[in-house]
Write a protein that holds these residues in place. Structure first.
Motif, PDB file in Angstrom:
ATOM      1  N   ALA A 231      62.084 104.766  60.119  1.00 19.59           N
ATOM      2  CA  ALA A 231      61.108 104.545  61.186  1.00 19.59           C
ATOM      3  C   ALA A 231      61.465 103.304  61.995  1.00 19.59           C
ATOM      4  CB  ALA A 231      59.710 104.407  60.596  1.00 19.59           C
ATOM      5  N   ALA A 232      61.915 102.244  61.301  1.00 19.06           N
ATOM      6  CA  ALA A 232      62.327 101.031  62.011  1.00 19.06           C
ATOM      7  C   ALA A 232      63.537 101.311  62.881  1.00 19.06           C
ATOM      8  CB  ALA A 232      62.633  99.917  61.007  1.00 19.06           C
ATOM      9  N   ARG A 233      64.468 102.088  62.365  1.00 16.61           N
ATOM     10  CA  ARG A 233      65.662 102.430  63.141  1.00 16.61           C
ATOM     11  C   ARG A 233      65.306 103.286  64.348  1.00 16.61           C
ATOM     12  NH1 ARG A 233      69.820 105.115  59.192  1.00 16.61           N
ATOM     13  NH2 ARG A 233      70.920 105.361  61.178  1.00 16.61           N
ATOM     14  N   GLY A 234      64.217 104.026  64.250  1.00 15.93           N
ATOM     15  CA  GLY A 234      63.791 104.845  65.377  1.00 15.93           C
ATOM     16  C   GLY A 234      63.018 104.083  66.434  1.00 15.93           C
ATOM     17  N   ASN A 235      62.760 102.810  66.203  1.00 16.61           N
ATOM     18  CA  ASN A 235      62.042 101.973  67.160  1.00 16.61           C
ATOM     19  C   ASN A 235      63.077 101.348  68.099  1.00 16.61           C
ATOM     20  OD1 ASN A 235      60.780  99.636  68.365  1.00 16.61           O
ATOM     21  ND2 ASN A 235      59.139  99.854  66.864  1.00 16.61           N
ATOM     22  N   SER A 236      63.187 101.865  69.308  1.00 13.59           N
ATOM     23  CA  SER A 236      64.269 101.443  70.213  1.00 13.59           C
ATOM     24  C   SER A 236      64.163  99.972  70.584  1.00 13.59           C
ATOM     25  CB  SER A 236      64.279 102.309  71.472  1.00 13.59           C
ATOM     26  OG  SER A 236      63.059 102.184  72.185  1.00 13.59           O
ATOM     27  N   ALA A 237      62.930  99.472  70.792  1.00 14.09           N
ATOM     28  CA  ALA A 237      62.775  98.057  71.136  1.00 14.09           C
ATOM     29  C   ALA A 237      63.300  97.177  70.002  1.00 14.09           C
ATOM     30  CB  ALA A 237      61.313  97.736  71.434  1.00 14.09           C
ATOM     31  N   PHE A 238      62.979  97.547  68.755  1.00  9.72           N
ATOM     32  CA  PHE A 238      63.445  96.777  67.608  1.00  9.72           C
ATOM     33  C   PHE A 238      64.966  96.813  67.502  1.00  9.72           C
ATOM     34  CE2 PHE A 238      64.777  96.755  63.122  1.00  9.72           C
ATOM     35  CZ  PHE A 238      64.362  95.479  62.761  1.00  9.72           C
ATOM     36  N   MET A 239      65.561  97.979  67.694  1.00  7.82           N
ATOM     37  CA  MET A 239      67.006  98.111  67.516  1.00  7.82           C
ATOM     38  C   MET A 239      67.781  97.330  68.576  1.00  7.82           C
ATOM     39  SD  MET A 239      67.280  99.623  64.724  1.00  7.82           S
ATOM     40  CE  MET A 239      69.078  99.739  64.739  1.00  7.82           C
ATOM     41  N   TRP A 240      67.310  97.366  69.825  1.00  6.16           N
ATOM     42  CA  TRP A 240      68.004  96.604  70.866  1.00  6.16           C
ATOM     43  C   TRP A 240      67.809  95.110  70.663  1.00  6.16           C
ATOM     44  CZ3 TRP A 240      71.941  97.988  73.430  1.00  6.16           C
ATOM     45  CH2 TRP A 240      72.118  99.326  73.812  1.00  6.16           C
ATOM     46  N   LEU A 241      66.615  94.718  70.215  1.00  7.48           N
ATOM     47  CA  LEU A 241      66.376  93.304  69.929  1.00  7.48           C
ATOM     48  C   LEU A 241      67.253  92.841  68.772  1.00  7.48           C
ATOM     49  CD1 LEU A 241      64.715  90.760  70.539  1.00  7.48           C
ATOM     50  CD2 LEU A 241      62.980  91.601  68.941  1.00  7.48           C
ATOM     51  N   LEU A 242      67.381  93.671  67.748  1.00 10.56           N
ATOM     52  CA  LEU A 242      68.230  93.338  66.623  1.00 10.56           C
ATOM     53  C   LEU A 242      69.694  93.226  67.050  1.00 10.56           C
ATOM     54  CD1 LEU A 242      68.557  92.907  63.562  1.00 10.56           C
ATOM     55  CD2 LEU A 242      68.746  95.399  63.322  1.00 10.56           C
ATOM     56  N   GLN A 347      63.793  85.181  70.548  1.00 10.62           N
ATOM     57  CA  GLN A 347      64.104  86.189  69.527  1.00 10.62           C
ATOM     58  C   GLN A 347      62.911  86.433  68.617  1.00 10.62           C
ATOM     59  OE1 GLN A 347      67.436  85.239  67.054  1.00 10.62           O
ATOM     60  NE2 GLN A 347      68.949  85.434  68.686  1.00 10.62           N
ATOM     61  N   PHE A 348      62.361  85.372  68.066  1.00 12.26           N
ATOM     62  CA  PHE A 348      61.300  85.528  67.075  1.00 12.26           C
ATOM     63  C   PHE A 348      59.972  85.904  67.714  1.00 12.26           C
ATOM     64  CE2 PHE A 348      64.307  82.631  64.838  1.00 12.26           C
ATOM     65  CZ  PHE A 348      64.668  83.533  63.853  1.00 12.26           C
ATOM     66  N   SER A 349      59.723  85.447  68.924  1.00 13.64           N
ATOM     67  CA  SER A 349      58.512  85.858  69.623  1.00 13.64           C
ATOM     68  C   SER A 349      58.555  87.350  69.943  1.00 13.64           C
ATOM     69  CB  SER A 349      58.346  85.038  70.902  1.00 13.64           C
ATOM     70  OG  SER A 349      57.155  85.399  71.565  1.00 13.64           O
ATOM     71  N   MET A 350      59.699  87.833  70.387  1.00 14.52           N
ATOM     72  CA  MET A 350      59.849  89.257  70.703  1.00 14.52           C
ATOM     73  C   MET A 350      59.783  90.108  69.437  1.00 14.52           C
ATOM     74  SD  MET A 350      62.783  88.443  73.529  1.00 14.52           S
ATOM     75  CE  MET A 350      63.316  90.025  74.145  1.00 14.52           C
ATOM     76  N   LEU A 434      73.993  91.764  78.351  1.00 12.83           N
ATOM     77  CA  LEU A 434      73.924  93.185  78.681  1.00 12.83           C
ATOM     78  C   LEU A 434      72.986  93.920  77.733  1.00 12.83           C
ATOM     79  CD1 LEU A 434      77.715  93.888  79.391  1.00 12.83           C
ATOM     80  CD2 LEU A 434      75.899  93.344  81.036  1.00 12.83           C
ATOM     81  N   MET A 435      72.994  93.541  76.467  1.00 10.78           N
ATOM     82  CA  MET A 435      72.094  94.175  75.501  1.00 10.78           C
ATOM     83  C   MET A 435      70.630  93.880  75.828  1.00 10.78           C
ATOM     84  SD  MET A 435      74.058  93.404  71.918  1.00 10.78           S
ATOM     85  CE  MET A 435      75.679  94.097  71.555  1.00 10.78           C
ATOM     86  N   LEU A 437      69.222  93.698  78.581  1.00  8.32           N
ATOM     87  CA  LEU A 437      68.725  94.581  79.638  1.00  8.32           C
ATOM     88  C   LEU A 437      68.186  95.891  79.082  1.00  8.32           C
ATOM     89  CD1 LEU A 437      71.592  94.057  82.246  1.00  8.32           C
ATOM     90  CD2 LEU A 437      69.316  93.009  82.249  1.00  8.32           C
ATOM     91  N   LYS A 438      68.553  96.243  77.848  1.00  6.45           N
ATOM     92  CA  LYS A 438      68.083  97.480  77.234  1.00  6.45           C
ATOM     93  C   LYS A 438      66.756  97.305  76.502  1.00  6.45           C
ATOM     94  CE  LYS A 438      71.583 100.237  78.228  1.00  6.45           C
ATOM     95  NZ  LYS A 438      71.406 101.514  78.961  1.00  6.45           N
ATOM     96  N   TYR A 439      66.326  96.068  76.333  1.00  7.14           N
ATOM     97  CA  TYR A 439      65.064  95.804  75.633  1.00  7.14           C
ATOM     98  C   TYR A 439      63.903  96.138  76.563  1.00  7.14           C
ATOM     99  CZ  TYR A 439      61.365  93.138  73.300  1.00  7.14           C
ATOM    100  OH  TYR A 439      60.191  92.745  72.693  1.00  7.14           O
ATOM    101  N   ARG A 440      62.911  96.902  76.068  1.00  8.92           N
ATOM    102  CA  ARG A 440      61.898  97.441  76.961  1.00  8.92           C
ATOM    103  C   ARG A 440      60.459  97.164  76.553  1.00  8.92           C
ATOM    104  NH1 ARG A 440      65.148  97.505  80.203  1.00  8.92           N
ATOM    105  NH2 ARG A 440      65.961  99.170  81.526  1.00  8.92           N
ATOM    106  N   LEU A 441      60.198  96.225  75.654  1.00 12.66           N
ATOM    107  CA  LEU A 441      58.818  95.901  75.299  1.00 12.66           C
ATOM    108  C   LEU A 441      58.341  94.799  76.224  1.00 12.66           C
ATOM    109  CD1 LEU A 441      56.767  96.812  73.093  1.00 12.66           C
ATOM    110  CD2 LEU A 441      57.290  94.660  71.955  1.00 12.66           C
ATOM    111  N   ARG A 442      57.513  95.137  77.192  1.00 10.38           N
ATOM    112  CA  ARG A 442      57.075  94.206  78.226  1.00 10.38           C
ATOM    113  C   ARG A 442      55.566  93.988  78.139  1.00 10.38           C
ATOM    114  NH1 ARG A 442      60.589  94.243  82.519  1.00 10.38           N
ATOM    115  NH2 ARG A 442      59.404  92.443  83.239  1.00 10.38           N
ATOM    116  N   PRO A 443      55.003  93.053  78.912  1.00 10.47           N
ATOM    117  CA  PRO A 443      53.555  92.855  78.905  1.00 10.47           C
ATOM    118  C   PRO A 443      52.780  94.107  79.290  1.00 10.47           C
ATOM    119  CG  PRO A 443      54.617  90.994  79.931  1.00 10.47           C
ATOM    120  CD  PRO A 443      55.685  92.017  79.709  1.00 10.47           C
TER     121      PRO A 443
END
Length: 453
Positions: A231-242, A347-350, A434-435, A437-443
């Motif tokens: 489930a964590a791997r399926g979370n795109s925001a988490f994976m790009w942040l990682l 990093q840690f806030s996101m 570049l990575m 730019l793929k992160y998509r968890l915004r306000p």
């Protein structure tokens, strides 16, 4: 989608400080081995550079198993101390001892010494996981406010900055107190001192978070560990942040491993390790409020891009050090340090945002699984940075030695030090931009409530 909270409890200043003081452990444990362990093995235990790099990296493979398990155990823990704090106490009882043993300097050299250090470092990594994985899970459960998480973690980063400055200056200073390159005895003294710092910070965080709120903490996820990891791997925001965090950590770990070599062979002054380190991490103490404001002004993703660009530009510019001089290296590392401060805070806030959104969407408490995966992968990448730098040294013809048998390094080894300190880390940092730019968890996904910290 996370919705605005109607009544968001503000985390008290006392709890923020109590939580933040635990970062003395995080910063010290990551900084001191990253700064000194490779050099200690190659120059004091006569371990070949490639093998020393492997020793630093190999125990981290264990992290890939133990860290997610610790996260799952803490998610499922029910006690009067809360789900996370018993694990903080367990880490405090074990990590200081294991850390001392890493630098105890037994009468061994070469392969036997490498095996000893590797075994002790694996034990230290296990003890560190007991503390660090639950510790990183706590902010997402303390508040549901998007911007308060950044404010809360500002305290953590201030303590990280202070601890990194203290440990990064104190540890090399103790090591060099008995000669320019130190002795096995000075390494033991350093290990005792740093072990005491670790113990004090971990106990301080355990007692300081006794009244930490558990805002909106859902029920533990009863699923199997592999399902939770999937489930964590399926979370795109988490994976790009990682992914971007790993790239940034890789660059930082290479620079830390290279710092003693850079000071000794490029600047010609082994004691410059302390001042270089101060230039790198000193800005954490001064720039955190600026990065908090920039995160609100440009959002966290925009501020992250700015921070990484500053980091990368300063690193590239450091390549000119041999032509200009030591003062220039310190100025460029100040620029790198300002970017590094922003990168660490964001990093840690996101990560806390990702965990909070997942909890609201699923109704499950999986913060430990997320932070377990994060810590395992991040620490593995950090040690891999030392392995890569050790490989670069070997390719450059770097010669291992003992204090009683100093050697003169070939010019190719000096070039390898500069490449590993600046050129390769710069390329990695620009890749992290570049990575980002793929992160998509915004306000828009997590609108901040009216209350703020």
């Amino acid at each position: 989608m996370i919705t605005p909270a109607l009544d968001v409890p503000t985390v008290s200043r006392g709890v923020r400080i109590g939580y933040g003081v635990g970062s003395f452990c995080t910063a010290t444990y990551n900084a001191v081995p990253g700064l000194l362990l490779l050099y200690y093995m190659t120059n004091f235990l006569a371990v070949p550079a490639w093998l020393a790099g492997l020793v630093v990296a190999a125990p981290k493979v264990w992290d890939l198993l133990i860290n997610p398990l610790v996260g799952r155990w803490s998610d499922r823990t029910t006690s009067r101390l809360g789900p996370r704090r018993p694990w903080l106490l367990a880490g405090a009882c074990t990590l200081p001892v294991a850390f001392f043993l890493v630098f105890a300097g037994p009468p061994l050299t070469g392969v036997p010494a490498a095996l000893y250090v590797g075994g002790c470092f694996m034990a230290a990594a296990t003890a560190y996981a007991l503390f660090e994985v639950p510790y990183k899970a706590m902010p997402a459960e303390m508040t549901s406010d998007y911007h308060e998480r950044t404010s809360l973690l500002q305290w953590r980063m201030v303590f990280i900055g202070a601890a990194t400055v203290i440990s990064g200056i104190l540890a090399p200073a103790i090591v060099n107190s008995q000669g320019d390159d130190g002795t096995l005895g000075s390494y033991r003294l350093m290990a005792v001192t740093i072990a005491a710092v670790l113990l004090a910070s971990m106990l301080g965080s355990f007692f300081g978070t006794a009244r930490a709120p558990m805002t909106g903490a859902p029920e533990p996820d009863g699923g199997r560990l592999r399902d939770q990891i999937a489930a964590a791997r399926g979370n795109s925001a988490f994976m790009w942040l990682l992914a971007l965090s790993c790239a940034q950590m890789m660059a930082v770990s290479m620079m830390l491993a290279a710092a003693p070599y850079f000071a000794a062979y490029v600047l010609g002054d082994p004691k410059a390790t302390s001042t270089l380190f101060a230039a790198l991490v000193g800005p954490m103490l001064l720039t955190m409020p600026v990065w908090v404001r920039l995160a609100k002004r440009f959002d966290k993703r925009g501020a992250m891009i700015l921070a990484a660009l500053m980091f990368g530009v300063g690193t590239v510019a450091a390549l000119a050090t041999p032509a200009i001089g030591a003062w220039y290296a310190h100025v460029m590392l100040l620029l790198v340090g300002m970017g590094y401060a922003g990168v660490q805070l964001l990093q840690f806030s996101m990560l806390a945002d990702v965990i909070a959104v997942d909890a609201e969407e699923t109704g499950k408490r999986r913060a430990g699984v997320f932070t377990g995966l994060w810590t395992a992968v991040e620490s593995g990448v950090a040690s891999f940075g030392a392995l890569v730098f050790g490989g670069i040294l070997s390719l450059g013809g770097f010669l291992e030695s003992e204090p009683s048998r100093p050697v003169e390094q070939p010019d190719s080894a000096l070039t390898a030090v500069l490449v590993g300190q600046a050129a390769v880390p710069a390329l990695i940092i620009f890749l992290s931009v570049l990575m980002t730019l793929k992160y998509r968890l915004r306000p828009a996904d997590a609108p901040p409530p009216a209350a703020s910290a």
